[in-house]
Design a protein around this motif. Structure first.
Motif, PDB file in Angstrom:
ATOM      1  N   GLU A  29       1.415  -4.984  -1.665  1.00  0.00           N
ATOM      2  CA  GLU A  29       3.078  -4.734  -1.593  1.00  0.00           C
ATOM      3  C   GLU A  29       3.085  -4.352  -0.382  1.00  0.00           C
ATOM      4  O   GLU A  29       4.112  -4.833   0.169  1.00  0.00           O
ATOM      5  CB  GLU A  29       3.503  -3.731  -2.665  1.00  0.00           C
ATOM      6  CG  GLU A  29       3.249  -4.252  -4.118  1.00  0.00           C
ATOM      7  CD  GLU A  29       3.599  -3.388  -5.171  1.00  0.00           C
ATOM      8  OE1 GLU A  29       4.195  -2.073  -4.851  1.00  0.00           O
ATOM      9  OE2 GLU A  29       3.952  -3.746  -6.382  1.00  0.00           O
ATOM     10  N   TYR A  30       2.421  -3.422   0.343  1.00  0.00           N
ATOM     11  CA  TYR A  30       2.716  -2.996   1.862  1.00  0.00           C
ATOM     12  C   TYR A  30       2.568  -4.100   2.695  1.00  0.00           C
ATOM     13  O   TYR A  30       3.164  -4.240   3.681  1.00  0.00           O
ATOM     14  CB  TYR A  30       1.690  -1.991   2.041  1.00  0.00           C
ATOM     15  CG  TYR A  30       2.060  -0.542   1.494  1.00  0.00           C
ATOM     16  CD1 TYR A  30       3.457  -0.246   0.968  1.00  0.00           C
ATOM     17  CD2 TYR A  30       0.882   0.419   1.284  1.00  0.00           C
ATOM     18  CE1 TYR A  30       3.482   1.194   0.025  1.00  0.00           C
ATOM     19  CE2 TYR A  30       1.272   1.782   0.540  1.00  0.00           C
ATOM     20  CZ  TYR A  30       2.519   1.943   0.156  1.00  0.00           C
ATOM     21  OH  TYR A  30       2.795   3.160  -0.445  1.00  0.00           O
ATOM     22  N   ARG A  31       1.503  -4.967   2.635  1.00  0.00           N
ATOM     23  CA  ARG A  31       1.247  -6.160   3.239  1.00  0.00           C
ATOM     24  C   ARG A  31       2.244  -7.125   3.413  1.00  0.00           C
ATOM     25  O   ARG A  31       2.689  -7.565   4.469  1.00  0.00           O
ATOM     26  CB  ARG A  31      -0.082  -6.709   3.119  1.00  0.00           C
ATOM     27  CG  ARG A  31      -1.432  -5.814   3.696  1.00  0.00           C
ATOM     28  CD  ARG A  31      -2.543  -6.346   3.090  1.00  0.00           C
ATOM     29  NE  ARG A  31      -2.824  -7.813   3.531  1.00  0.00           N
ATOM     30  CZ  ARG A  31      -2.977  -8.223   4.654  1.00  0.00           C
ATOM     31  NH1 ARG A  31      -3.258  -7.117   5.745  1.00  0.00           N
ATOM     32  NH2 ARG A  31      -3.078  -9.527   5.039  1.00  0.00           N
ATOM     33  N   MET A  53       7.045   1.943   2.719  1.00  0.00           N
ATOM     34  CA  MET A  53       5.773   2.543   2.753  1.00  0.00           C
ATOM     35  C   MET A  53       6.135   4.148   2.881  1.00  0.00           C
ATOM     36  O   MET A  53       6.819   4.492   3.495  1.00  0.00           O
ATOM     37  CB  MET A  53       4.813   2.280   3.817  1.00  0.00           C
ATOM     38  CG  MET A  53       3.267   2.811   3.873  1.00  0.00           C
ATOM     39  SD  MET A  53       2.157   2.471   5.386  1.00  0.00           S
ATOM     40  CE  MET A  53       1.950   1.035   4.789  1.00  0.00           C
ATOM     41  N   ASP A  54       5.510   5.172   2.067  1.00  0.00           N
ATOM     42  CA  ASP A  54       5.775   6.522   2.271  1.00  0.00           C
ATOM     43  C   ASP A  54       5.584   7.053   3.423  1.00  0.00           C
ATOM     44  O   ASP A  54       4.347   6.751   4.188  1.00  0.00           O
ATOM     45  CB  ASP A  54       5.059   7.066   0.987  1.00  0.00           C
ATOM     46  CG  ASP A  54       5.212   6.916  -0.282  1.00  0.00           C
ATOM     47  OD1 ASP A  54       6.391   6.323  -0.420  1.00  0.00           O
ATOM     48  OD2 ASP A  54       4.486   6.989  -1.445  1.00  0.00           O
ATOM     49  N   ARG A  55       6.395   7.872   3.999  1.00  0.00           N
ATOM     50  CA  ARG A  55       5.928   8.466   5.433  1.00  0.00           C
ATOM     51  C   ARG A  55       4.783   9.266   5.389  1.00  0.00           C
ATOM     52  O   ARG A  55       4.059   9.121   6.558  1.00  0.00           O
ATOM     53  CB  ARG A  55       7.160   9.401   5.786  1.00  0.00           C
ATOM     54  CG  ARG A  55       7.337   9.835   7.173  1.00  0.00           C
ATOM     55  CD  ARG A  55       8.355  10.658   7.767  1.00  0.00           C
ATOM     56  NE  ARG A  55       8.166  11.313   8.790  1.00  0.00           N
ATOM     57  CZ  ARG A  55       8.561  10.426   9.921  1.00  0.00           C
ATOM     58  NH1 ARG A  55       9.283   9.088   9.650  1.00  0.00           N
ATOM     59  NH2 ARG A  55       8.626  10.619  11.152  1.00  0.00           N
ATOM     60  N   PHE A 101      -2.070  -2.390  11.237  1.00  0.00           N
ATOM     61  CA  PHE A 101      -2.367  -2.324   9.859  1.00  0.00           C
ATOM     62  C   PHE A 101      -2.571  -3.684   8.912  1.00  0.00           C
ATOM     63  O   PHE A 101      -3.412  -3.720   8.177  1.00  0.00           O
ATOM     64  CB  PHE A 101      -0.864  -1.994   9.461  1.00  0.00           C
ATOM     65  CG  PHE A 101      -0.774  -1.880   7.913  1.00  0.00           C
ATOM     66  CD1 PHE A 101      -1.485  -1.128   6.966  1.00  0.00           C
ATOM     67  CD2 PHE A 101       0.156  -2.946   7.104  1.00  0.00           C
ATOM     68  CE1 PHE A 101      -1.402  -1.045   5.473  1.00  0.00           C
ATOM     69  CE2 PHE A 101       0.307  -2.864   5.869  1.00  0.00           C
ATOM     70  CZ  PHE A 101      -0.649  -2.070   4.885  1.00  0.00           C
ATOM     71  N   LEU A 102      -2.045  -4.826   9.354  1.00  0.00           N
ATOM     72  CA  LEU A 102      -2.234  -6.035   8.985  1.00  0.00           C
ATOM     73  C   LEU A 102      -3.745  -6.559   9.098  1.00  0.00           C
ATOM     74  O   LEU A 102      -4.442  -7.213   8.007  1.00  0.00           O
ATOM     75  CB  LEU A 102      -1.229  -7.125   9.076  1.00  0.00           C
ATOM     76  CG  LEU A 102       0.136  -7.083   8.522  1.00  0.00           C
ATOM     77  CD1 LEU A 102       1.137  -7.879   9.309  1.00  0.00           C
ATOM     78  CD2 LEU A 102       0.174  -7.337   7.154  1.00  0.00           C
ATOM     79  N   ASP A 131      -7.345   5.741  -0.540  1.00  0.00           N
ATOM     80  CA  ASP A 131      -7.142   5.895  -1.825  1.00  0.00           C
ATOM     81  C   ASP A 131      -6.041   5.165  -2.403  1.00  0.00           C
ATOM     82  O   ASP A 131      -5.263   5.426  -3.418  1.00  0.00           O
ATOM     83  CB  ASP A 131      -7.186   7.513  -2.456  1.00  0.00           C
ATOM     84  CG  ASP A 131      -7.309   7.668  -3.665  1.00  0.00           C
ATOM     85  OD1 ASP A 131      -8.108   6.763  -4.248  1.00  0.00           O
ATOM     86  OD2 ASP A 131      -6.920   8.577  -4.503  1.00  0.00           O
ATOM     87  N   ILE A 132      -5.524   4.213  -1.694  1.00  0.00           N
ATOM     88  CA  ILE A 132      -4.201   3.366  -2.191  1.00  0.00           C
ATOM     89  C   ILE A 132      -4.773   2.477  -2.836  1.00  0.00           C
ATOM     90  O   ILE A 132      -5.734   1.836  -2.644  1.00  0.00           O
ATOM     91  CB  ILE A 132      -3.702   2.682  -0.973  1.00  0.00           C
ATOM     92  CG1 ILE A 132      -3.209   3.798   0.077  1.00  0.00           C
ATOM     93  CG2 ILE A 132      -2.478   1.911  -1.245  1.00  0.00           C
ATOM     94  CD1 ILE A 132      -2.670   3.157   1.641  1.00  0.00           C
TER      95      ILE A 132
END
Length: 199
Positions: A58-60, A12-14, A32-33, A50-51
């Motif tokens: 993918e982050y999950r 994940m981008d900082r 987050f989850l 806005d993701i």
């Protein structure tokens, strides 16, 4: 649950991580989850950040893999207990560790293990066959009823008890019956917490 920091997520981008912490107050992988799993909360999350939904998934997936790498699972064997006392304001789903029951049959508080999201719970019948084997994901709306003397407010209810949470996909009474069996015989269970708490 753990207190693992969302900054540990490498994919994940900082800038996204900092946005989550500063604007949505999400500072752990678990939060987050929980906030992005499905339903209205997920839709609100997507709108605020806005993701793209595919990127969020993918982050999950990355977050779940990281949790598995943080440490080995911890298993607790015991019996299910629908715990309540003054101050709980309803039943809390617990497992009581068999090993903590003393010679007199007393059950100190330190034998209670809270059943919570992302735990795995395996429930067994008296003859040993499996009645339930699922990852815990609690629904906080199922079984909601207004309070009789204060109908503007309410709480979840099952088997005549005010309760806290119902396993997703289960009817409130069916879920509660694991903890309050009609024959009065406690059900054996194994609770698997993954990962253990980290500092």
């Amino acid at each position: 649950m753990t207190n693992s920091d969302i900054l540990l997520l490498p994919e994940m981008d900082r800038s996204v991580k900092e946005f989550l912490r500063e604007h949505l107050y999400i500072d752990s992988i678990e939060s987050f989850l929980l906030r992005t799993r499905d339903g209205e909360e997920r839709e609100a999350f997507l709108k605020r950040t806005d993701i793209h939904p595919k990127k969020l998934d993918e982050y999950r997936a990355s977050a779940k893999e990281l949790l598995l790498r943080l440490g080995p699972p911890v298993e607790y064997d015991g019996v299910l207990e629908g715990f309540f006392e003054t101050g709980t304001e309803g039943v809390i789903w617990m497992l009581y560790e068999t090993a903590k029951i003393d010679a007199d049959g007393k059950r100190p508080y330190d034998g209670l293990q809270l059943i919570e999201d992302f735990d795995r719970l395996v429930i067994r019948a008296e003859d040993g066959h499996t009645l339930f084997d699922e990852e815990i994901m609690l629904d906080w709306k199922a079984g909601y009823r207004p309070f009789p003397m204060n109908p503007e407010h309410g709480q979840q209810c099952a088997l005549g008890f005010w309760i806290h949470g119902v396993q997703r996909g289960w009817e409130p009474d069916a879920w509660a019956r694991f903890f309050f069996p009609s024959d009065g015989k406690e059900l054996a269970a194994t609770l698997i917490k993954h990962p253990p708490r980290i500092d």
